[in-house]
Design a protein around this motif. Structure first.
Motif, mmCIF file in Angstrom:
data_model
loop_
_atom_site.group_PDB
_atom_site.id
_atom_site.type_symbol
_atom_site.label_atom_id
_atom_site.label_comp_id
_atom_site.label_asym_id
_atom_site.label_seq_id
_atom_site.Cartn_x
_atom_site.Cartn_y
_atom_site.Cartn_z
ATOM 1 N N GLU A 335 6.241 -27.008 7.452
ATOM 2 C CA GLU A 335 4.831 -27.119 7.112
ATOM 3 C C GLU A 335 3.996 -26.924 8.365
ATOM 4 O OE1 GLU A 335 4.597 -31.053 5.535
ATOM 5 O OE2 GLU A 335 4.440 -31.991 7.518
ATOM 6 N N ARG A 336 2.699 -26.678 8.172
ATOM 7 C CA ARG A 336 1.816 -26.487 9.306
ATOM 8 C C ARG A 336 1.577 -27.817 10.028
ATOM 9 N NH1 ARG A 336 -3.903 -23.452 8.642
ATOM 10 N NH2 ARG A 336 -2.583 -22.404 7.123
ATOM 11 N N ALA A 337 1.535 -27.773 11.352
ATOM 12 C CA ALA A 337 1.287 -28.985 12.128
ATOM 13 C C ALA A 337 -0.129 -29.495 11.860
ATOM 14 C CB ALA A 337 1.471 -28.703 13.619
ATOM 15 N N ASP A 338 -0.306 -30.805 12.019
ATOM 16 C CA ASP A 338 -1.570 -31.449 11.658
ATOM 17 C C ASP A 338 -2.756 -30.883 12.427
ATOM 18 O OD1 ASP A 338 -0.139 -33.017 9.927
ATOM 19 O OD2 ASP A 338 0.123 -34.650 11.368
ATOM 20 N N ASP A 339 -2.627 -30.663 13.721
ATOM 21 C CA ASP A 339 -3.750 -30.269 14.564
ATOM 22 C C ASP A 339 -3.828 -28.764 14.810
ATOM 23 O OD1 ASP A 339 -4.392 -32.959 14.784
ATOM 24 O OD2 ASP A 339 -3.101 -33.226 16.553
ATOM 25 N N TYR A 340 -3.095 -27.973 14.039
ATOM 26 C CA TYR A 340 -3.101 -26.530 14.261
ATOM 27 C C TYR A 340 -3.921 -25.849 13.169
ATOM 28 C CZ TYR A 340 -1.459 -21.787 15.092
ATOM 29 O OH TYR A 340 -1.387 -20.447 15.365
ATOM 30 N N ASN A 341 -4.875 -25.006 13.581
ATOM 31 C CA ASN A 341 -5.781 -24.340 12.645
ATOM 32 C C ASN A 341 -5.519 -22.842 12.514
ATOM 33 O OD1 ASN A 341 -7.210 -26.780 12.152
ATOM 34 N ND2 ASN A 341 -8.366 -26.476 14.071
ATOM 35 N N GLY A 342 -4.475 -22.340 13.161
ATOM 36 C CA GLY A 342 -4.183 -20.907 13.096
ATOM 37 C C GLY A 342 -3.422 -20.533 11.842
ATOM 38 N N GLY A 343 -2.713 -19.411 11.916
ATOM 39 C CA GLY A 343 -1.951 -18.926 10.768
ATOM 40 C C GLY A 343 -0.812 -19.858 10.401
ATOM 41 N N ASN A 344 -0.344 -19.719 9.165
ATOM 42 C CA ASN A 344 0.745 -20.558 8.680
ATOM 43 C C ASN A 344 2.068 -19.786 8.816
ATOM 44 O OD1 ASN A 344 2.388 -22.392 7.473
ATOM 45 N ND2 ASN A 344 1.257 -22.517 5.558
ATOM 46 N N TYR A 345 2.948 -20.273 9.688
ATOM 47 C CA TYR A 345 4.218 -19.605 9.951
ATOM 48 C C TYR A 345 5.387 -20.313 9.267
ATOM 49 C CZ TYR A 345 1.394 -17.515 13.647
ATOM 50 O OH TYR A 345 0.411 -16.854 14.347
ATOM 51 N N SER A 346 5.095 -21.165 8.299
ATOM 52 C CA SER A 346 6.144 -21.967 7.669
ATOM 53 C C SER A 346 7.187 -21.098 6.982
ATOM 54 C CB SER A 346 5.531 -22.938 6.660
ATOM 55 O OG SER A 346 4.604 -23.801 7.281
ATOM 56 N N ARG A 347 6.746 -20.140 6.178
ATOM 57 C CA ARG A 347 7.695 -19.306 5.428
ATOM 58 C C ARG A 347 8.548 -18.459 6.364
ATOM 59 N NH1 ARG A 347 7.734 -18.164 0.015
ATOM 60 N NH2 ARG A 347 9.001 -16.373 -0.619
ATOM 61 N N SER A 348 7.947 -17.883 7.401
ATOM 62 C CA SER A 348 8.723 -17.068 8.344
ATOM 63 C C SER A 348 9.728 -17.927 9.107
ATOM 64 C CB SER A 348 7.793 -16.347 9.319
ATOM 65 O OG SER A 348 7.077 -17.266 10.120
ATOM 66 N N LEU A 349 9.391 -19.181 9.395
ATOM 67 C CA LEU A 349 10.337 -20.078 10.062
ATOM 68 C C LEU A 349 11.558 -20.340 9.183
ATOM 69 C CD1 LEU A 349 8.300 -22.885 11.910
ATOM 70 C CD2 LEU A 349 10.083 -21.420 12.877
ATOM 71 N N ILE A 350 11.330 -20.640 7.907
ATOM 72 C CA ILE A 350 12.443 -20.884 6.998
ATOM 73 C C ILE A 350 13.323 -19.641 6.883
ATOM 74 C CG2 ILE A 350 13.024 -21.299 4.577
ATOM 75 C CD1 ILE A 350 12.226 -23.800 6.064
ATOM 76 N N THR A 351 12.697 -18.474 6.844
ATOM 77 C CA THR A 351 13.466 -17.224 6.765
ATOM 78 C C THR A 351 14.328 -17.036 8.005
ATOM 79 O OG1 THR A 351 11.744 -16.204 5.394
ATOM 80 C CG2 THR A 351 13.292 -14.728 6.495
ATOM 81 N N ARG A 352 13.771 -17.317 9.173
ATOM 82 C CA ARG A 352 14.535 -17.170 10.418
ATOM 83 C C ARG A 352 15.699 -18.149 10.460
ATOM 84 N NH1 ARG A 352 10.326 -17.135 15.329
ATOM 85 N NH2 ARG A 352 12.261 -16.765 16.504
ATOM 86 N N LEU A 353 15.464 -19.377 10.031
ATOM 87 C CA LEU A 353 16.543 -20.367 10.003
ATOM 88 C C LEU A 353 17.649 -19.947 9.040
ATOM 89 C CD1 LEU A 353 14.476 -23.703 9.974
ATOM 90 C CD2 LEU A 353 15.682 -22.697 11.913
ATOM 91 N N TYR A 354 17.255 -19.474 7.867
ATOM 92 C CA TYR A 354 18.246 -19.088 6.865
ATOM 93 C C TYR A 354 19.053 -17.870 7.319
ATOM 94 C CZ TYR A 354 20.227 -17.457 2.470
ATOM 95 O OH TYR A 354 21.084 -17.028 1.497
ATOM 96 N N ASP A 355 18.370 -16.862 7.875
ATOM 97 C CA ASP A 355 19.071 -15.661 8.336
ATOM 98 C C ASP A 355 20.091 -15.996 9.406
ATOM 99 O OD1 ASP A 355 17.636 -14.125 6.599
ATOM 100 O OD2 ASP A 355 16.189 -13.411 8.078
ATOM 101 N N TYR A 356 19.791 -16.963 10.265
ATOM 102 C CA TYR A 356 20.734 -17.346 11.315
ATOM 103 C C TYR A 356 21.916 -18.123 10.731
ATOM 104 C CZ TYR A 356 22.520 -19.223 15.707
ATOM 105 O OH TYR A 356 23.332 -19.547 16.780
ATOM 106 N N LEU A 357 21.616 -19.071 9.860
ATOM 107 C CA LEU A 357 22.662 -19.923 9.321
ATOM 108 C C LEU A 357 23.557 -19.183 8.340
ATOM 109 C CD1 LEU A 357 20.658 -23.220 8.665
ATOM 110 C CD2 LEU A 357 22.364 -22.827 10.453
ATOM 111 N N TYR A 358 22.953 -18.320 7.509
ATOM 112 C CA TYR A 358 23.719 -17.661 6.459
ATOM 113 C C TYR A 358 23.987 -16.195 6.785
ATOM 114 C CZ TYR A 358 25.309 -16.246 1.862
ATOM 115 O OH TYR A 358 26.063 -15.767 0.823
#
Length: 358
Positions: A335-358
């Protein structure tokens, strides 16, 4: 008065010319000069040089021939290529530990590792008494009655009141694709087990387990060329331990990992390090990582702007990665950090984690 024909017959002359041309071709006096062998006797010309005395770029060798050390008799032999697999094989067998759990990570599928582990059990004196490819579990005879097996597990001279020991080995698909995790666990029993015992999660002697895993690792590497398949054990790799969960009304896209919480925490931490994702804060008890989830090029662009502005160059907390236990698995969300107002990178982070693990 008889009229004479003025037509001249050229056929005899054409035939003679054709015969003459054929003779020239077959006599070796070709009309086209054969230069295919000229390179063998050609003399090397001097390299062209610029005004600074250095050879021009086009005069330098693109593929220089390296010097071969050794006897002159090897000059006409092709040198052996370097062994590029040496470094790779070192990484194909790694003993890893998290908390009180240790395992051997092998870069191969369980169906190929199972027969090799059976061979290791038999050749070290443990011997396979019970096995189940469906459970990925095998169990040895009682160790106490074999000298080789006693030496393997560190038993000294036999005594009447010594505890009876059996060794269990469990194989399971690794977190990463086409890998296998092997655990070895000595267990104390009162007598002959009388069948395959359930796997015990608690480790009684982690140091001994790691020694056995190192022994198994060396054995597997030495038998790599003669490894075979077990059709019965191929089913162990059919169900992945990492699953991508699509977004729902309650949560965004997530990852489910079929492992204990401590293992998943360790794996996520490894991914963040290997993927060069900056971690600004973490708390295992609370189950979160505070990270800079921007792509590296975006971080570099932001850091460059800060550098020209005279600000301190530092990563920024953009996302929080959360781990929670649900229905026997660990679910990883972002999820987006509380004090961050920029773009939301949550979905791309999950994709990067999954591609590495799987």
């Amino acid at each position: 008065m008889t009229e004479r024909s003025s037509t001249i017959d050229f056929r005899p002359r054409a035939a003679m010319l054709a015969v003459a041309m054929t003779g020239l071709l077959f006599s070796g006096c070709s009309l086209i000069n054969d230069r295919s062998d000229d390179y063998a006797t050609a003399e090397q010309s001097r390299a062209l040089k610029g005004i600074d005395g250095q050879p021009l770029p086009r005069q330098r060798a693109e593929f220089p021939i390296r010097d071969v050390e050794g006897s002159a008799t090897l000059a006409n032999q092709v040198p052996q290529p370097p062994d590029l697999t040496a470094e790779i094989l070192d990484e194909n067998y790694v003993v890893e530990s998290v908390d009180d759990q240790s395992w051997l990570l092998v870069n191969d599928v369980p169906g190929r590792i199972w027969p090799a582990v059976v061979t290791w059990m038999n050749e070290t004196g443990l011997a396979v008494a019970e096995e189940s490819t469906q459970l990925g579990l095998m169990q040895s005879e009682i160790v106490n009655f074999s000298r080789r097996a006693r030496d393997l597990v560190g038993l000294g001279e036999a005594t009447e009141d010594e505890s009876r020991i059996v060794v269990q080995v469990r194989l399971a698909p690794g977190v990463r694709r086409k890998t296998t995790e092997v655990q070895v666990r000595p267990r104390t029993v009162a007598g002959a087990p009388g069948g395959l015992m359930p796997w015990q999660d608690e480790s009684l002697d982690q140091g001994l387990e790691e020694d056995l895993l190192e022994n198994l690792s060396s054995f597997l590497q030495s038998r790599e060329d003669s490894r075979s398949y077990s059709r019965a054990a191929l089913a162990m790799g059919s169900e992945p331990r990492v699953t991508l969960l699509e977004a729902t009304a309650e949560r965004d896209q997530a990852i489910a990992v079929d492992l204990p919480f401590g293992r998943v925490w360790s794996e996520i931490r490894r991914v963040l390090q290997d993927e060069n994702i900056p971690v600004l804060d973490l708390d295992q008890s609370a189950g979160y990582f505070l990270v800079d989830g921007r792509p590296e090029e975006d971080r570099r662009r932001g850091w460059l702007t800060s550098w020209f502005a005279g600000d301190e160059v530092a990563p920024e907390a953009t996302n929080r990665i959360l781990l929670s236990e649900q229905d026997g698995s660990v679910v990883v969300t972002a999820e987006r950090a509380d004090d961050y107002n920029g773009g939301n990178y949550s979905r791309s982070l999950i994709t990067r984690l999954y591609d590495y693990l799987y």
